[in-house]
Motif scaffolding. Structure first.
Motif, mmCIF file in Angstrom:
data_model
loop_
_atom_site.group_PDB
_atom_site.id
_atom_site.type_symbol
_atom_site.label_atom_id
_atom_site.label_comp_id
_atom_site.label_asym_id
_atom_site.label_seq_id
_atom_site.Cartn_x
_atom_site.Cartn_y
_atom_site.Cartn_z
ATOM 1 N N THR A 23 0.826 -1.204 0.000
ATOM 2 C CA THR A 23 0.000 0.000 0.000
ATOM 3 C C THR A 23 0.864 1.259 0.000
ATOM 4 O O THR A 23 0.518 2.255 -0.639
ATOM 5 C CB THR A 23 -0.946 0.021 1.216
ATOM 6 N N ILE A 26 1.816 2.264 -3.486
ATOM 7 C CA ILE A 26 0.736 2.925 -4.221
ATOM 8 C C ILE A 26 0.635 4.392 -3.832
ATOM 9 O O ILE A 26 0.552 5.285 -4.692
ATOM 10 C CB ILE A 26 -0.598 2.206 -3.956
ATOM 11 N N LEU A 45 -5.693 4.250 2.854
ATOM 12 C CA LEU A 45 -5.815 3.373 1.704
ATOM 13 C C LEU A 45 -6.110 1.937 2.134
ATOM 14 O O LEU A 45 -6.962 1.261 1.545
ATOM 15 C CB LEU A 45 -4.530 3.421 0.866
ATOM 16 N N THR A 67 -9.123 0.767 -7.853
ATOM 17 C CA THR A 67 -8.618 1.839 -7.007
ATOM 18 C C THR A 67 -7.147 2.117 -7.265
ATOM 19 O O THR A 67 -6.729 3.273 -7.423
ATOM 20 C CB THR A 67 -8.813 1.488 -5.512
ATOM 21 N N PHE A 68 -6.338 1.057 -7.321
ATOM 22 C CA PHE A 68 -4.885 1.266 -7.330
ATOM 23 C C PHE A 68 -4.182 0.966 -8.645
ATOM 24 O O PHE A 68 -3.099 1.487 -8.893
ATOM 25 C CB PHE A 68 -4.225 0.455 -6.203
#
Length: 360
Positions: A23, A26, A45, A67-68
């Motif tokens: 995460t 990202i 996140l 989302t990512f």
């Protein structure tokens, strides 16, 4: 002794590279690329991404990728970093051999056929072929730096059969650099999927070319998907495959032919693929009937798991230490490493766990 200490040498056969991104990578990449991203901290996140409450179904898990993936797709540095960090995470969790799968098209920003890349913000020069090259470079460096063996499986995409032939060609080209197999993902294989013949043709050719085959089937879709994978796609392994228990004849065939099932315990719950009552999880039948299967994580960024936590989960379900070690040996015997490398992996496992598991 902790769960991690009980299993100092692990093997993983079913993990998605794009589902195993850190995460923090990202968040950092979004800031570096000046991409508008509403989650500014790792904690924010993670809270958004991790599936911690119902509804639990496969579509909800796949939706998280929207989302990512636009943050990292089409960025050479990010793609390399993701793959290199994956190797470091393998070392951290004592996973000394793994086959990480991904779709080259989903990381690209320039499609070979001129169509718009699925996730890229703008078109660039990173084709699916360049994606594989970048990831192979990172896996080679990461494997050497961290003392692990990380191979690649290239995924066709269930809803994009027009990509399958290119995936096959990339498997052929990059086989000498650690691409060990072809897969189909991003949904469960269904015999009624439109244009499935484009998928099946790619897998039939893969068998002719000596490229290994694994297929997502029988996860949330019908057991008939497993039959299709075996009969028309010449699958050697099945990703998930829980619904195979719904077809007694097919289940017995898989036992008889020693088909390997890549079981993902936590994922099976979060995708709603197994009964809510874990006492009815197909895993229990697999154990009782001595089915060939391994334990895997699937998508850690969404599931917030690692291989140790999945081992812990199955042990809470009633599996003992010897069962888990047996699955590690199953994974070694069913992995797609070249024969000499596979012998070496099995020899290392014997050193760690003992000779008796070679017979289980």
């Amino acid at each position: 002794m902790s769960i991690a200490e009980q299993f100092p040498y692990k093997i993983e056969l079913h993990v998605h590279l794009d589902g195993a991104i850190r995460t923090e990578t990202i968040v950092e990449t979004a800031k570096r690329r000046n991409i508008h991203f509403p989650w500014e901290t790792i904690e924010e996140l993670k809270t958004h991404l991790v599936m911690s409450a119902p509804p639990y179904h496969l579509g909800a898990l796949l939706e998280k990728f929207h989302t990512f993936m636009p943050v990292v797709a089409g960025d050479r540095d990010a793609i390399h970093q993701i793959a290199y960090e994956f190797c470091e995470d393998c070392k951290k969790h004592d996973v000394f051999y793994t086959e990480a799968r991904y779709s080259p098209q989903l990381f690209a920003n320039k499609m070979s056929d001129g169509s718009k890349p699925p996730y890229a913000h703008t078109e660039g020069d990173i084709t699916p072929r360049e994606v594989v090259n970048i990831i192979c470079n990172a896996f080679e460096k990461g494997s050497q730096d961290f003392g692990v063996k990380v191979k690649s499986i290239l995924c066709c995409v269930e809803h994009a059969p027009e990509w399958s032939n290119e995936v096959l060609e990339l498997c052929k080209e990059f086989k000498p650099r650690g691409v060990v197999a072809i897969d189909i993902a991003c949904g469960d294989l269904d015999p009624d999927v439109p244009h499935k013949e484009l998928h099946t043709r790619a897998f039939q050719l893969a068998a002719q070319y000596g490229i290994h085959r694994t297929v997502h089937a029988g996860e949330s879709g019908p057991a008939a998907g497993v039959r299709l994978a075996l009969d028309e796609m010449h699958a050697e392994r099945i990703g998930h495959g829980y619904k195979v228990v719904d077809d007694a004849e097919l289940y017995e065939r898989c036992r008889r032919e020693n088909i390997h099932f890549e079981v993902c315990p936590l994922s099976s719950v979060k995708t709603g693929s197994v009964p809510d009552d874990l006492d009815k999880h197909p895993l229990h039948r697999f154990i009782n009937d001595e089915v060939n299967f391994s334990i895997n994580t699937d998508d850690p960024i969404v599931l917030d798991n690692d291989l140790t936590s999945d081992y812990e989960m199955v042990m809470k379900m009633g599996l003992d230490k010897e069962h888990v070690i047996a699955t590690i040996f199953h994974a070694a015997r069913s992995c797609f490493a070249p024969p000499e490398e596979k012998k070496q992996i099995l020899a290392e496992l014997v050193k760690v766990y003992g000779e008796k598991y070679m017979k289980m």
